[in-house]
Design a protein around this motif. Structure first.
Motif, mmCIF file in Angstrom:
data_model
loop_
_atom_site.group_PDB
_atom_site.id
_atom_site.type_symbol
_atom_site.label_atom_id
_atom_site.label_comp_id
_atom_site.label_asym_id
_atom_site.label_seq_id
_atom_site.Cartn_x
_atom_site.Cartn_y
_atom_site.Cartn_z
ATOM 1 N N VAL A 29 13.060 -21.385 -25.930
ATOM 2 C CA VAL A 29 12.690 -20.359 -26.915
ATOM 3 C C VAL A 29 13.126 -19.001 -26.366
ATOM 4 N N ARG A 30 13.981 -18.358 -27.117
ATOM 5 C CA ARG A 30 14.442 -17.023 -26.712
ATOM 6 C C ARG A 30 13.357 -16.011 -27.080
ATOM 7 N N VAL A 31 12.981 -15.145 -26.110
ATOM 8 C CA VAL A 31 12.016 -14.086 -26.398
ATOM 9 C C VAL A 31 12.793 -12.776 -26.491
ATOM 10 N N GLY A 32 12.815 -12.211 -27.693
ATOM 11 C CA GLY A 32 13.570 -10.976 -27.903
ATOM 12 C C GLY A 32 12.776 -9.970 -28.701
ATOM 13 N N TRP A 33 13.464 -8.971 -29.240
ATOM 14 C CA TRP A 33 12.766 -7.963 -30.038
ATOM 15 C C TRP A 33 13.612 -7.520 -31.220
ATOM 16 N N GLU A 34 12.907 -6.960 -32.197
ATOM 17 C CA GLU A 34 13.526 -6.464 -33.422
ATOM 18 C C GLU A 34 13.684 -4.947 -33.305
ATOM 19 N N GLN A 35 14.887 -4.462 -33.535
ATOM 20 C CA GLN A 35 15.129 -3.028 -33.450
ATOM 21 C C GLN A 35 14.235 -2.249 -34.426
ATOM 22 N N CYS A 64 18.265 -8.658 -21.195
ATOM 23 C CA CYS A 64 19.607 -8.236 -21.621
ATOM 24 C C CYS A 64 19.428 -7.306 -22.827
ATOM 25 N N ALA A 65 19.601 -6.002 -22.596
ATOM 26 C CA ALA A 65 19.347 -5.015 -23.660
ATOM 27 C C ALA A 65 20.309 -5.207 -24.821
ATOM 28 N N GLU A 66 21.577 -5.543 -24.520
ATOM 29 C CA GLU A 66 22.587 -5.689 -25.586
ATOM 30 C C GLU A 66 22.191 -6.818 -26.536
ATOM 31 N N ASP A 67 21.607 -7.862 -25.972
ATOM 32 C CA ASP A 67 21.205 -9.024 -26.782
ATOM 33 C C ASP A 67 19.746 -8.886 -27.260
ATOM 34 N N ARG A 68 19.106 -7.756 -26.965
ATOM 35 C CA ARG A 68 17.685 -7.548 -27.302
ATOM 36 C C ARG A 68 16.844 -8.755 -26.895
ATOM 37 N N ARG A 69 16.934 -9.076 -25.594
ATOM 38 C CA ARG A 69 16.281 -10.280 -25.079
ATOM 39 C C ARG A 69 15.594 -9.949 -23.761
ATOM 40 N N VAL A 70 14.380 -10.500 -23.565
ATOM 41 C CA VAL A 70 13.746 -10.319 -22.258
ATOM 42 C C VAL A 70 13.754 -11.604 -21.433
ATOM 43 N N ALA A 108 11.548 7.471 -31.363
ATOM 44 C CA ALA A 108 11.117 8.867 -31.134
ATOM 45 C C ALA A 108 10.004 8.924 -30.090
ATOM 46 N N ALA A 109 8.967 8.098 -30.258
ATOM 47 C CA ALA A 109 7.817 8.167 -29.350
ATOM 48 C C ALA A 109 8.101 7.492 -28.008
ATOM 49 N N ASP A 110 9.029 6.553 -28.014
ATOM 50 C CA ASP A 110 9.264 5.738 -26.808
ATOM 51 C C ASP A 110 10.769 5.648 -26.552
ATOM 52 N N PRO A 111 11.430 6.812 -26.362
ATOM 53 C CA PRO A 111 12.896 6.793 -26.276
ATOM 54 C C PRO A 111 13.428 5.990 -25.097
ATOM 55 N N SER A 112 12.657 5.893 -24.018
ATOM 56 C CA SER A 112 13.141 5.128 -22.853
ATOM 57 C C SER A 112 12.924 3.627 -23.056
ATOM 58 N N GLY A 113 12.066 3.249 -24.014
ATOM 59 C CA GLY A 113 11.775 1.827 -24.234
ATOM 60 C C GLY A 113 10.725 1.273 -23.284
ATOM 61 N N ARG A 114 10.066 2.162 -22.534
ATOM 62 C CA ARG A 114 9.050 1.688 -21.569
ATOM 63 C C ARG A 114 7.923 0.928 -22.281
ATOM 64 N N ASP A 115 7.371 1.538 -23.339
ATOM 65 C CA ASP A 115 6.257 0.871 -24.033
ATOM 66 C C ASP A 115 6.727 -0.395 -24.749
ATOM 67 N N ASP A 152 14.374 -2.326 -15.970
ATOM 68 C CA ASP A 152 13.800 -2.766 -17.242
ATOM 69 C C ASP A 152 13.035 -4.075 -17.095
ATOM 70 N N ALA A 153 13.597 -5.000 -16.312
ATOM 71 C CA ALA A 153 12.937 -6.299 -16.137
ATOM 72 C C ALA A 153 11.588 -6.120 -15.446
ATOM 73 N N THR A 154 11.512 -5.162 -14.512
ATOM 74 C CA THR A 154 10.227 -4.913 -13.831
ATOM 75 C C THR A 154 9.194 -4.412 -14.835
ATOM 76 N N GLN A 155 9.648 -3.589 -15.787
ATOM 77 C CA GLN A 155 8.692 -3.082 -16.783
ATOM 78 C C GLN A 155 8.170 -4.220 -17.665
ATOM 79 N N VAL A 156 9.017 -5.192 -17.971
ATOM 80 C CA VAL A 156 8.544 -6.365 -18.724
ATOM 81 C C VAL A 156 7.509 -7.113 -17.879
ATOM 82 N N GLU A 157 7.828 -7.294 -16.600
ATOM 83 C CA GLU A 157 6.893 -7.954 -15.677
ATOM 84 C C GLU A 157 5.547 -7.204 -15.661
ATOM 85 N N PHE A 158 5.621 -5.863 -15.710
ATOM 86 C CA PHE A 158 4.368 -5.092 -15.689
ATOM 87 C C PHE A 158 3.641 -5.112 -17.036
#
Ligand code: FMN
Length: 336
Positions: free
Chosen positions: A34-40, A83-89, A46-53, A248-254
């Motif tokens: 199962v691929r775990v990704g996100w929807e743009q 993989c940010a390009e594939d919107r996948r964690v 605006a509120a989370d430009p770095s993508g941290r949240d 980025d991967a560390t932030q997912v881990e956190f």
């Protein structure tokens, strides 16, 4: 087999927390994984430009999936593969072992963000327990010692939020201040979850509608002042600190650490009220970093935590939960 059974549990996994309750995650079953990704469309540029949240929310979702699967006796594991390009964690896949967690579906279902009054902060034992969770991933959880400075920083951060038309517009698009809103039971932040009376919700709606016109005549300051001082509602403020040089991967881990932290608090009868604006604003993040003696870029999340005086309202979800619009509802993606 494990993954097929997991499908039926996905609505419960949706109870994971996410910034502005956008539920940005996406699961795709493909060839035995199962691929775990996100929807743009569910990110907060605006509120989370770095993508941290975004990454913290995705990590919290991954942890929730593992807890829910383990509770049902399924043997699943997560393989991180950001993989940010594939919107996948990463990937969920069958494992020889059941995920080892002290938490279960009941806690996932009952946990919630609490923005109301707390009768007390966490005791030393709980603080040590959440710090130990962060330390197992190379981070730490710190309690902010200076309440007066914190209140000042919060005022500065709130003013910064309301001074930015893009951030305000985005927030407005995720606010659900009346039950008549078409997405009231699907996502976003409802008047009830924010603890607003009907009158307060109407005032906020009117003020935000007038924002483009009144922005230059002091409305942002008024809105920031109207947010009040959540620190007066009790509890203690804790900060999640990541390891130096986090990627980025560390932030997912956190995000996984964050979910374990909130489930630990919940199990102890406590709850969290995130104050992300303290980390979003570069000025307050730097001040908080120097107060804690930690490089500002290591600060990942801040929240007021404590023992709620009364229960919080459950937040909405697009699938599962109460009043759901059912799986497959994706109106927002089709260009709301
Ligand atoms: C990474 C992250 C950041 C968040 N930041 C804030 C915040 O700054 N203020 C706030 O009130 N809630 C914040 N929240 C809480 C979400 O709004 C909440 O999780 C969502 O509305 C779903 O509600 P629930 O946690 O009760 O299920 C944050 C949640 C996450 C995961």
């Amino acid at each position: 087999m494990e993954l097929a059974a997991f499908r039926a549990l996905e609505p419960l996994c949706w109870r994971a927390p996410s910034a502005h309750n956008t539920q940005p995650w996406r699961l795709d079953h493909q060839n035995g994984v199962v691929r775990v990704g996100w929807e743009q469309a569910y990110t907060l540029p605006a509120a989370d430009p770095s993508g941290r949240d975004l990454r913290l929310s995705l990590g919290a979702f991954v942890e929730t999936c593992l807890v829910v699967a383990a509770d049902a006796g399924l043997r699943l594991e997560f393989v991180a593969d950001h993989c940010a390009e594939d919107r996948r964690v990463g990937w969920l896949r069958a494992s020889p072992h059941r995920y080892d967690t002290p938490f279960g579906a009941a806690q996932v279902r009952a946990r919630r963000t609490h923005r109301g009054r707390f009768s007390a902060g966490p005791d030393a034992e709980v603080t040590a327990a959440v710090d130990a969770i962060a330390r197992s991933s190379g981070g730490t959880v710190r309690t902010v010692p200076d309440a007066a400075l914190l209140a000042r920083l919060l005022r500065i951060a709130d003013r910064q939020v309301y001074a930015d038309p893009a951030v305000v517009g985005e927030l407005r698009s995720w606010l659900r201040l009346t039950p008549a809103h078409p997405d009231y039971r699907a996502d976003g932040l409802t008047d009830r979850c924010l603890g607003l009376s009907r009158g307060e919700a109407t005032v906020l709606r009117t003020a935000l509608a007038a924002y483009p016109v009144l922005r230059r005549v002091g409305l942002p300051r008024l809105l920031a002042a109207a947010s009040g001082n959540p620190l007066a509602l009790g509890g203690a403020v804790i900060v999640l600190v990541g390891p130096p040089g986090s990627d980025d991967a560390t932030q997912v881990e956190f995000g996984r650490v964050l979910a374990r932290t909130w489930l630990t608090l919940h199990t102890a009868g406590l709850a969290a009220h995130p104050l992300s604006q303290l980390i979003d604003s570069p000025a307050t993040r730097a001040a908080l970093g120097s107060l804690l003696g930690v490089a500002p870029e290591r600060l990942l999340h801040a929240a007021r935590v404590g023992r709620p005086v009364s229960p919080a309202e459950p937040s909405a979800r697009r699938i599962g939960g109460t009043g759901s619009n059912g799986p497959g509802r994706s109106g927002r993606l089709d260009g709301k």
